[in-house]
Design an enzyme around this catalytic site. Sequence first.
Site, PDB file in Angstrom:
ATOM      1  N   CYS C 154      53.352  48.674  22.416  1.00 56.26           N
ATOM      2  CA  CYS C 154      54.262  48.696  23.673  1.00 56.26           C
ATOM      3  C   CYS C 154      54.213  47.062  24.054  1.00 56.26           C
ATOM      4  O   CYS C 154      55.463  46.542  24.117  1.00 56.26           O
ATOM      5  CB  CYS C 154      53.636  49.348  24.939  1.00 56.26           C
ATOM      6  SG  CYS C 154      53.691  51.055  24.566  1.00 56.26           S
ATOM      7  N   HIS C 155      53.100  46.335  24.112  1.00 58.84           N
ATOM      8  CA  HIS C 155      53.459  44.934  24.516  1.00 58.84           C
ATOM      9  C   HIS C 155      52.496  44.046  23.503  1.00 58.84           C
ATOM     10  O   HIS C 155      52.134  42.930  23.916  1.00 58.84           O
ATOM     11  CB  HIS C 155      52.959  44.835  26.022  1.00 58.84           C
ATOM     12  CG  HIS C 155      53.619  45.646  27.003  1.00 58.84           C
ATOM     13  ND1 HIS C 155      53.070  46.697  27.389  1.00 58.84           N
ATOM     14  CD2 HIS C 155      55.007  45.259  27.353  1.00 58.84           C
ATOM     15  CE1 HIS C 155      54.104  47.116  28.210  1.00 58.84           C
ATOM     16  NE2 HIS C 155      55.300  46.486  28.246  1.00 58.84           N
TER      17      HIS C 155
END
Lengths: 427, 276, 190
Positions: C154-155
Amino acid sequence: MSFPWAAQYTPTNPFMKWMDDRLPLPRLVFNSVGAGYPVPRNLNYFWNFGVLSGLALVIQIVTGIILAMHYAANSEIAFASVEHIMRDVNSGWLMRYLHANGASFFFIVVYIHIFRGLYYGSYKAPREMVWLLGLVIFLLMMATGFMGYVLPWGQMSFWGAQVITGLFAAIPVVGETIQQWLLGGFAPDNAALNRFFSLHYLLPFVIAGVIILHIWALHLPGSSNPTGIDVKGPQDTIPFHPYYTAKDGFGAGVFLILLAIMVFFAPNYLGHADNYIEANPLSTPAHIVPEWYFWPFYAILRAFTVDILFMPAKLLGVLAMFASILLLFFLPWLDKSPVRSGKFRPQFKIWFWVLIADVAVLGYCGGAPAEEPYVMISQLASMYYFAHFLIILPLISRTERPLPMPNSITEAVLGKDHDAAQPATAE
Amino acid sequence: MVRIIGFLVGLGFVGVLGYSLIIGAIAYMTEEEPGPTAYDYHHHAREISFASDGPLGRFDRQQLQRGFQVYREVCAACHSLEYVAFRNLTDLGFTEAEVDAIADQWPIQVPTVNEDTGEDTTRNAIASDHFPHVYANEVAGRAANNNAYPPDLSLMTKAREEGAAYVYSLLAGYEDPPADLPEEFQPGTGLYFNPYFANLNLAMPPPLSDGQVSYADGTEATVENMAEDVTAFLIWTAEPKMEDRKNLGLIVLIFLIFATTLAFLAYKNVWRDQKH
Amino acid sequence: MATEDHVEQPAGEQPEQEGVRRRDFLNIAAVSVAGVGGVIAILPLVNQMNPSADVLALSSIQVDLANIEPGQAVKTIWRKQPLFIRNLTAEEITEANAVDVSGLRDPETLAERTAEGHENWLITLAVCTHLGCVPLGAGQGENKGEYGGYFCPCHGSHYDTAARIRKGPAPTNLVVPEYEFTSDTTVTIG
């Protein structure tokens, strides 16, 4: 209610007279949105957006109540029940697309309404309470929008709920307990879905209540206007009905045309493909993004990447995100310039347009993946956001030299020709 | 007082952000050039147009029927279509008798309960049934497919970025890995290279080959044609009310434009004597 | 309250004062008791939102580890959240122990993150401490990140072979749940 020259309500027939003596509801309507409410004559189209927001809320409540007749708030079948609405319920697809796109349009008109207030100084004395109540409505809308997005129980619904309730877990010590209390479990599941549905159904009616207070507070000083000059006499105003009801009718038509174009020809444009996949706790979408109307705030949240002293980056991000909205509550006391309208504030005007661009950049970064260069850009843009409200506005309200202003609204409309202005009355 | 506190809070946030920015910028500058990523070998979906595109687009029923044939003969072996019912097939131009026959002959039976003993059993599908699941549950699906669960196709053209174009490109886009593909992106065992798939390698073997189905209307069964037809069919399964939507949309828009024009004239009429 | 009542008293009726105070006290007491009752009545209204009994009943599970080879990891579900159970290889343990703990964002040694005598079993929540995504690295052929542990897509948080945060936005290491080895090959989590 506000000006001595406001037209008085006179019942037209015996029934209305009887009614007026017992429950003066027609009188209330007459005085608040009828001929009995004098409004500055020089309002431009940006003053349409308050009424349009109300129209959007009505559309949301009506379509929402209908959807609730067919939707099942159970994590096992919620996703399937939405597909049931889309495929089998008569006109179900229309109700759902109206509701989903209506939410976006509600936020579009409210954002324009807020920025109109920012530019023309509508938040300043004596209308601070109007501004504060408006912000309460905005917060309630954000909560309602977030919980509504969870209901279809798609992948973005689930992971949005996980991420947003996870924000509370950033609070030291009690954070995780709060998150479990919000979700009613250790991850979003049936308990969370049901309470979100319950609150999503309730909050719009709370919003409607606060809107009544918002309008009530507005009617004491009366509407602001593009010059920001106070109303001085009857020649400055015009009755709300028929003048602004006619103008709002036209505005509502344009609004509905744009909404119809989205609903009928691009209904999924503002949505996200992942939300057509049923929620799955074991698989995370590649980019978790909230709905577009949260993007600027999401960008501020993610702009904080470095721990400072005992504050982890995540907590700083959460604090900043909440602060970015809360600081608006203090705006009437941060900007002390006696001039309301941005029209006569040469420096304010420049910074205002920078702010518009800044929020647009934040929005773009909030929807982009959390990679460089978007993180650095959102850090710069977040810096400006806070600086604008907390540093620049208070400073320029001291140093700025306002432009010469007309003496009255009538003069602004007609030039120096005072004789041409006659008090307007409802026929 | 508010302004002094606000000023300090503002300085605080700006300071922290500036510090983060500097740290991030230094890391960004000093970071080594990252090696090739999967994204470098990933292709965007090919351009393709369907009869149903655009505000005036309508389904090509002949094509939908061909697409259904591809689904039935190829995809249905692994992929379910759980939100679509047999009765919906009348939208494709099948008669009710044909739909009854399709349901009755569907290779997978529908779970039911024996009327006499109460034991679990199965029966032939009927028109009001949804397409039955291929696997009893996800675990069974994974066990039968080398741990890759074949997704349901009902909403596929709405559930992927780039939508129908992506589905078409994926089906028709299998190819040999490029010569310069780094070792880490090479398809492992049981995986197949497809540049339209975000991870480059997927567990579904190329499903289509030339001449795999024989179309009754004489259309040549090339991979491209079959991919296009089945994609058109999946546009319909994802959005069966699309034609209703566009038809109603045109009527609503015409009415709204007329009504808004009148509203504009009424507005100008009301304001004709007022300067503003 | 008391002063207001007092003002209303006509002059010369001082002896009444004690009685007035007593009556005021009754009013204050009544309002206070009602207030306390109201606050207590809110407690169940707030508490109903906490995890219910059926949710809490699933709060502990048993896992059989016999079939997990060194170098392998499995994903299982605990409290409706994914969980990684990883059988570390000797190299992975060496690698984790070679790290200078003081330089880490969330300083913990591998020994602190595993059970005594079972240091090859790394049991963590499969929930990235940044924003709750499921990291990759447990499945075969998945991206394990730059430090050979887990990678959150995701990040971009990278975790090492002790599931400690090494790079990216996550603030802390992957959470180690409470667990207990009931035998050499079974573990009770929660």
